[in-house]
Design an enzyme around this catalytic site. Structure first.
Site, PDB file in Angstrom:
ATOM      1  N   MET A  11       0.855  -1.194   0.000  1.00 27.21           N
ATOM      2  CA  MET A  11       0.000   0.000   0.000  1.00 27.21           C
ATOM      3  C   MET A  11       0.887   1.239   0.000  1.00 27.21           C
ATOM      4  SD  MET A  11      -3.223  -0.789   2.510  1.00 27.21           S
ATOM      5  CE  MET A  11      -2.314  -1.003   4.020  1.00 27.21           C
ATOM      6  N   CYS A  13      -0.709   4.536  -0.301  1.00 24.30           N
ATOM      7  CA  CYS A  13      -1.513   5.723   0.029  1.00 24.30           C
ATOM      8  C   CYS A  13      -2.847   5.280   0.622  1.00 24.30           C
ATOM      9  CB  CYS A  13      -1.757   6.566  -1.228  1.00 24.30           C
ATOM     10  SG  CYS A  13      -2.623   5.640  -2.501  1.00 24.30           S
ATOM     11  N   CYS A  16      -5.038   3.148  -1.567  1.00 27.79           N
ATOM     12  CA  CYS A  16      -4.751   1.710  -1.540  1.00 27.79           C
ATOM     13  C   CYS A  16      -5.531   1.057  -0.399  1.00 27.79           C
ATOM     14  CB  CYS A  16      -3.262   1.453  -1.330  1.00 27.79           C
ATOM     15  SG  CYS A  16      -2.230   2.012  -2.670  1.00 27.79           S
ATOM     16  N   TYR A  64      -1.979  -6.418  -3.874  1.00 31.12           N
ATOM     17  CA  TYR A  64      -1.240  -6.167  -2.637  1.00 31.12           C
ATOM     18  C   TYR A  64      -0.826  -7.494  -2.011  1.00 31.12           C
ATOM     19  CZ  TYR A  64      -3.450  -1.682  -3.360  1.00 31.12           C
ATOM     20  OH  TYR A  64      -3.866  -0.521  -3.925  1.00 31.12           O
ATOM     21  N   CYS A 121      21.798  -0.884  -4.946  1.00 33.26           N
ATOM     22  CA  CYS A 121      21.032   0.046  -5.790  1.00 33.26           C
ATOM     23  C   CYS A 121      20.699   1.340  -5.056  1.00 33.26           C
ATOM     24  CB  CYS A 121      19.770  -0.630  -6.304  1.00 33.26           C
ATOM     25  SG  CYS A 121      18.792   0.419  -7.378  1.00 33.26           S
ATOM     26  N   CYS A 126      22.276   2.644  -8.347  1.00 32.56           N
ATOM     27  CA  CYS A 126      21.334   3.339  -9.231  1.00 32.56           C
ATOM     28  C   CYS A 126      20.931   4.711  -8.689  1.00 32.56           C
ATOM     29  CB  CYS A 126      20.052   2.537  -9.421  1.00 32.56           C
ATOM     30  SG  CYS A 126      20.192   0.760  -9.306  1.00 32.56           S
ATOM     31  N   CYS A 542       5.234  15.313 -42.546  1.00 32.95           N
ATOM     32  CA  CYS A 542       5.885  15.680 -41.289  1.00 32.95           C
ATOM     33  C   CYS A 542       5.524  14.754 -40.142  1.00 32.95           C
ATOM     34  CB  CYS A 542       5.610  17.147 -40.976  1.00 32.95           C
ATOM     35  SG  CYS A 542       4.680  17.494 -39.542  1.00 32.95           S
ATOM     36  N   CYS A 543       4.266  14.272 -40.051  1.00 35.48           N
ATOM     37  CA  CYS A 543       3.910  13.391 -38.934  1.00 35.48           C
ATOM     38  C   CYS A 543       4.043  11.925 -39.316  1.00 35.48           C
ATOM     39  CB  CYS A 543       2.507  13.646 -38.446  1.00 35.48           C
ATOM     40  SG  CYS A 543       2.224  15.352 -38.064  1.00 35.48           S
TER      41      CYS A 543
HETATM   42  C1  LIG Z   1      27.236   2.874  -9.602  1.00 37.92           C
HETATM   43  C2  LIG Z   1      26.161   1.874  -9.987  1.00 37.92           C
HETATM   44  C3  LIG Z   1      25.065   2.309 -10.706  1.00 37.92           C
HETATM   45  C4  LIG Z   1      24.067   1.403 -11.062  1.00 37.92           C
HETATM   46  N1  LIG Z   1      22.997   1.875 -11.774  1.00 37.92           N
HETATM   47  C5  LIG Z   1      22.020   1.008 -12.128  1.00 37.92           C
HETATM   48  C6  LIG Z   1      20.878   1.481 -12.846  1.00 37.92           C
HETATM   49  O1  LIG Z   1      20.760   2.666 -13.153  1.00 37.92           O
HETATM   50  N2  LIG Z   1      19.926   0.587 -13.187  1.00 37.92           N
HETATM   51  C7  LIG Z   1      20.038  -0.747 -12.855  1.00 37.92           C
HETATM   52  O2  LIG Z   1      19.157  -1.526 -13.201  1.00 37.92           O
HETATM   53  N3  LIG Z   1      21.101  -1.217 -12.171  1.00 37.92           N
HETATM   54  C8  LIG Z   1      22.087  -0.376 -11.795  1.00 37.92           C
HETATM   55  N4  LIG Z   1      23.147  -0.840 -11.085  1.00 37.92           N
HETATM   56  C9  LIG Z   1      23.205  -2.279 -10.738  1.00 37.92           C
HETATM   57  C10 LIG Z   1      22.292  -2.582  -9.534  1.00 37.92           C
HETATM   58  O3  LIG Z   1      22.623  -1.723  -8.482  1.00 37.92           O
HETATM   59  C11 LIG Z   1      22.455  -4.039  -9.125  1.00 37.92           C
HETATM   60  O4  LIG Z   1      22.147  -4.856 -10.234  1.00 37.92           O
HETATM   61  C12 LIG Z   1      21.542  -4.433  -7.973  1.00 37.92           C
HETATM   62  O5  LIG Z   1      21.607  -3.505  -6.928  1.00 37.92           O
HETATM   63  C13 LIG Z   1      21.921  -5.833  -7.465  1.00 37.92           C
HETATM   64  O6  LIG Z   1      21.072  -6.186  -6.394  1.00 37.92           O
HETATM   65  P1  LIG Z   1      21.343  -7.497  -5.536  1.00 37.92           P
HETATM   66  O7  LIG Z   1      20.160  -7.642  -4.646  1.00 37.92           O
HETATM   67  O8  LIG Z   1      21.701  -8.629  -6.404  1.00 37.92           O
HETATM   68  O9  LIG Z   1      22.641  -7.195  -4.677  1.00 37.92           O
HETATM   69  P2  LIG Z   1      22.986  -6.010  -3.688  1.00 37.92           P
HETATM   70  O10 LIG Z   1      22.017  -4.908  -3.775  1.00 37.92           O
HETATM   71  O11 LIG Z   1      24.406  -5.710  -3.904  1.00 37.92           O
HETATM   72  O12 LIG Z   1      22.782  -6.649  -2.251  1.00 37.92           O
HETATM   73  C14 LIG Z   1      23.643  -7.602  -1.724  1.00 37.92           C
HETATM   74  C15 LIG Z   1      23.686  -7.441  -0.214  1.00 37.92           C
HETATM   75  O13 LIG Z   1      24.245  -8.615   0.352  1.00 37.92           O
HETATM   76  C16 LIG Z   1      25.074  -8.246   1.443  1.00 37.92           C
HETATM   77  N5  LIG Z   1      26.025  -9.326   1.649  1.00 37.92           N
HETATM   78  C17 LIG Z   1      26.989  -9.769   0.792  1.00 37.92           C
HETATM   79  N6  LIG Z   1      27.602 -10.856   1.307  1.00 37.92           N
HETATM   80  C18 LIG Z   1      27.017 -11.110   2.510  1.00 37.92           C
HETATM   81  C19 LIG Z   1      27.204 -12.108   3.503  1.00 37.92           C
HETATM   82  N7  LIG Z   1      28.073 -13.098   3.337  1.00 37.92           N
HETATM   83  N8  LIG Z   1      26.438 -12.064   4.619  1.00 37.92           N
HETATM   84  C20 LIG Z   1      25.513 -11.079   4.789  1.00 37.92           C
HETATM   85  N9  LIG Z   1      25.286 -10.116   3.871  1.00 37.92           N
HETATM   86  C21 LIG Z   1      26.018 -10.128   2.736  1.00 37.92           C
HETATM   87  C22 LIG Z   1      25.715  -6.949   0.969  1.00 37.92           C
HETATM   88  O14 LIG Z   1      26.189  -6.194   2.074  1.00 37.92           O
HETATM   89  C23 LIG Z   1      24.557  -6.276   0.250  1.00 37.92           C
HETATM   90  O15 LIG Z   1      23.810  -5.448   1.111  1.00 37.92           O
HETATM   91  C24 LIG Z   1      24.167   0.043 -10.686  1.00 37.92           C
HETATM   92  C25 LIG Z   1      25.274  -0.405  -9.951  1.00 37.92           C
HETATM   93  C26 LIG Z   1      26.258   0.508  -9.594  1.00 37.92           C
HETATM   94  C27 LIG Z   1      27.433   0.020  -8.781  1.00 37.92           C
END
Ligand SMILES: Cc1cc2nc3c(=O)[nH]c(=O)nc-3n(C[C@H](O)[C@H](O)[C@H](O)COP(=O)(O)OP(=O)(O)OC[C@H]3O[C@@H](n4cnc5c(N)ncnc54)[C@H](O)[C@@H]3O)c2cc1C
Length: 545
Positions: A11, A13, A16, A64, A121, A126, A542-543
């Site tokens: 939800m 708002c 919702c 939901y 992310c 992101c 044009c369109c």
């Molecule tokens: C600078 C940058 C910009 C990006 N921009 C985009 C974008 O614009 N659009 C897009 O789609 N994607 C983007 N991405 C990619 C996107 O961020 C990733 O694909 C996404 O966040 C991956 O999510 P995840 O859940 O797999 O891992 P993560 O979000 O990395 O989560 C993994 C988690 O597991 C934890 N962890 C790891 N090992 C252990 C352990 N052994 N025990 C406990 N915890 C642990 C970590 O601390 C972390 O919190 C970007 C990435 C970067 C670096």
């Protein structure tokens, strides 16, 4: 009469809440329902014997999530069943999508996090990068735009204030989408610590104070993401180089930033710092965005050079030196000096500390966990999702994989379909792609036909006085079916989903050309490009009806 409390997720708002209430009141036997959006709960008064499942299904049918939260004030006590236990390593996008869904399916979920809740992310990926890029874009427009009637001026920059605004939004979103869910969803528990496998059934979670906790859940999801990959360049280790994580929150703007990398993160951040006033030299081992159609990397390189970036492709970094103030890089193109170095040469899966070998979970040569389309690893009760697997590294892929893994872990059957994956690089012009490139299609033995439409044929681009880039469509020659789209254009990310839907719906380029597209939109370029398969676009009205 009995009173039941349901926990509702999704939800956003009061509207919702009203919608959930309406759904509950429609269930036979329900006499009253009060739904609280802030508390994410529904209090339902129902005739004794009204099945809880009917209530949950009614809420879920509205889109939901719902879980029975107990209750019963007037006699009937809900049957308590032993819940399936699910442990999820990580709290990023894959983990959270999975946790919410598994809890909705009635599982008792434990998420384990070694660092900041929310993962890449929202914290270091992101969200902050797109805020930085947007601010840099506005700064760029102050200094460079195509309207001589508007005075240009050098942007006056307060980087500290920009970072503070950016991080405030990061915190807000982290709370709304992650921490807040932990607070309100009783089906999900957070365990802080670093998880690893003792054996296939047992997870050991080591807390910051050195104590340990052992878990033996029924199902395990590995969603540990990736971290920056640091290349083995002599002299680099031990220098204060930035990865994207440090660059995003740096409160200074370098005089001369050297960026090592030729892929998404390197390109996005290099251009952002250029636009914030740094001199930027980008060094890439190969061509830019080397997995894409070659014209994309070439077009983007030309656009970046035009803006003032020095771009060295096919250049190897042989050694790095840091004298306490400045970096010096020995490269195959000579010595490059700068006051900051950003290393963005890819990301490696966070799997090495998990002791996966003790559980028997198979990884590929890069350490990424190998999963099938149901997110199953090589061990039946262990699943994996997100960047720690070999799947595409996008947050929407991670979240979709997490949801499907949860369905499968809780007894359902959901496959992850990655046949149409749109992708966007947030440079300017942006790069947006979906489906097959011509080369990929030809390698698969397909006979292709393709057209490239330069943006000087797109009315919106002409009206914007910004005709950088092109739209390329690739079709299966015998059938005319659209196979892929590669776009280099300002706001290309807003164009690509239409192409994705066309591919998903197996449209031909002729069918795409026959659709109505609103005039003076960039996405109209898709239609125009589709029309060029049979007509000369310059000869159209044009369109382009
Ligand atoms: C600078 C940058 C910009 C990006 N921009 C985009 C974008 O614009 N659009 C897009 O789609 N994607 C983007 N991405 C990619 C996107 O961020 C990733 O694909 C996404 O966040 C991956 O999510 P995840 O859940 O797999 O891992 P993560 O979000 O990395 O989560 C993994 C988690 O597991 C934890 N962890 C790891 N090992 C252990 C352990 N052994 N025990 C406990 N915890 C642990 C970590 O601390 C972390 O919190 C970007 C990435 C970067 C670096």
């Amino acid at each position: 009469m009995s009173e039941l409390i349901l926990h509702i997720t999704g939800m956003t708002c009061e509207h919702c809440a009203a919608s959930v209430k309406e759904a509950l009141l429609s269930v036979p036997g329900v006499r009253g329902a009060e739904v609280s959006y802030p508390e994410a709960t529904a209090r339902v008064a129902a005739k004794a014997g009204t099945p809880v499942t009917a209530l949950l299904e009614a809420v879920r049918a509205k889109g939901y999530g719902a879980a029975a939260g107990g209750g019963a004030c007037c006699g009937t006590t809900p049957k308590t069943e032993s819940k399936l236990s699910v442990a999820i390593i990580g709290t990023g996008s894959a983990a959270f999508a999975a946790a919410i869904r598994a809890a909705e399916e009635g599982a008792a979920v434990t998420v384990i996090e070694a660092a900041t809740v929310g993962g890449t992310c929202v914290n270091v990926g992101c969200v902050p990068s797109k805020i930085l890029i947007r601010a840099a874009h506005v700064a760029h427009l102050q200094a460079q735009h195509p309207f001589p009637g508007l005075a240009k001026h050098a942007p006056v920059l307060d980087r500290k204030a920009l970072v503070s605004q950016q991080q405030a939004r990061v915190e807000e979103l982290r709370h709304a989408k992650y921490e807040g869910i932990l607070e309100t969803n009783p089906g999900i528990n957070l365990l802080r610590g670093f998880a690893s496998f003792e054996d296939a059934k047992t997870l050991v979670v080591r807390h910051a104070d050195g104590t340990e906790k052992r878990l033996t859940p029924d199902r395990i999801l590995i969603a540990t993401g990736r971290s920056p990959q640091i290349p083995d360049v002599p002299g680099l280790a031990g220098t204060p180089f930035w990865t994207s994580t440090e660059a995003l929150i740096a409160e200074d703007t370098p005089d001369h930033l050297i960026v090592y990398g030729g892929s998404v993160v390197a390109l996005e951040l290099a251009q952002a710092f250029l636009r914030l006033g740094s001199q930027v030299t980008l060094i890439a081992r190969g061509s830019l965005l080397s997995k894409e159609d070659a014209a994309i990397g070439e077009g983007l390189k030309a656009a970046l050079i035009e803006e003032g970036m020095r771009v060295l492709t096919h250049t190897a970094v042989q050694a790095v030196r840091f004298d306490g103030k400045s970096f010096e890089l020995e490269t195959s193109a000579g010595t490059i000096g700068g006051d900051r170095l950003l290393v963005a040469t890819g990301r490696r899966p966070n799997t090495s500390g998990l002791a996966l070998e003790r559980a028997g979970v198979a990884v590929d040569a890069s350490g990424a966990i190998v999963v099938d389309d149901h997110l199953r690893t090589s061990v039946p009760h262990i699943y994996a999702a997100g960047d720690c697997t070999h799947l595409p590294q996008f947050v929407y892929v991670a979240a979709a994989a997490g949801t499907r893994a949860a369905v499968n872990m809780t007894g359902g059957d959901a496959a992850l379909d990655l046949s149409v994956v749109p992708a966007v690089v947030f440079t300017d012009p942006q790069v947006a792609t979906v489906g097959l490139t011509e080369t990929q299609a030809n390698k698969l033995g397909m006979e292709t036909d393709s057209r490239t439409l330069t943006l000087d044929n797109v009315p919106r681009a002409l009206a914007n006085f910004d005709t950088r880039g092109f739209i390329k469509l690739v079709a299966d020659k015998p059938s005319g079916r659209l196979l892929g789209a590669q776009v280099l254009a300002p706001e290309a990310g807003e164009i690509i989903q239409s192409a994705a839907l066309a591919i998903r719906n197996r449209m031909t380029v002729q069918e795409l050309a026959g659709q109505l597209f609103p005039y003076l939109t960039m996405v109209e370029g898709l239609k125009l490009c589709a029309q060029t398969f049979t007509r000369d676009v310059k000869a159209l009205s044009c369109c382009a009806g």
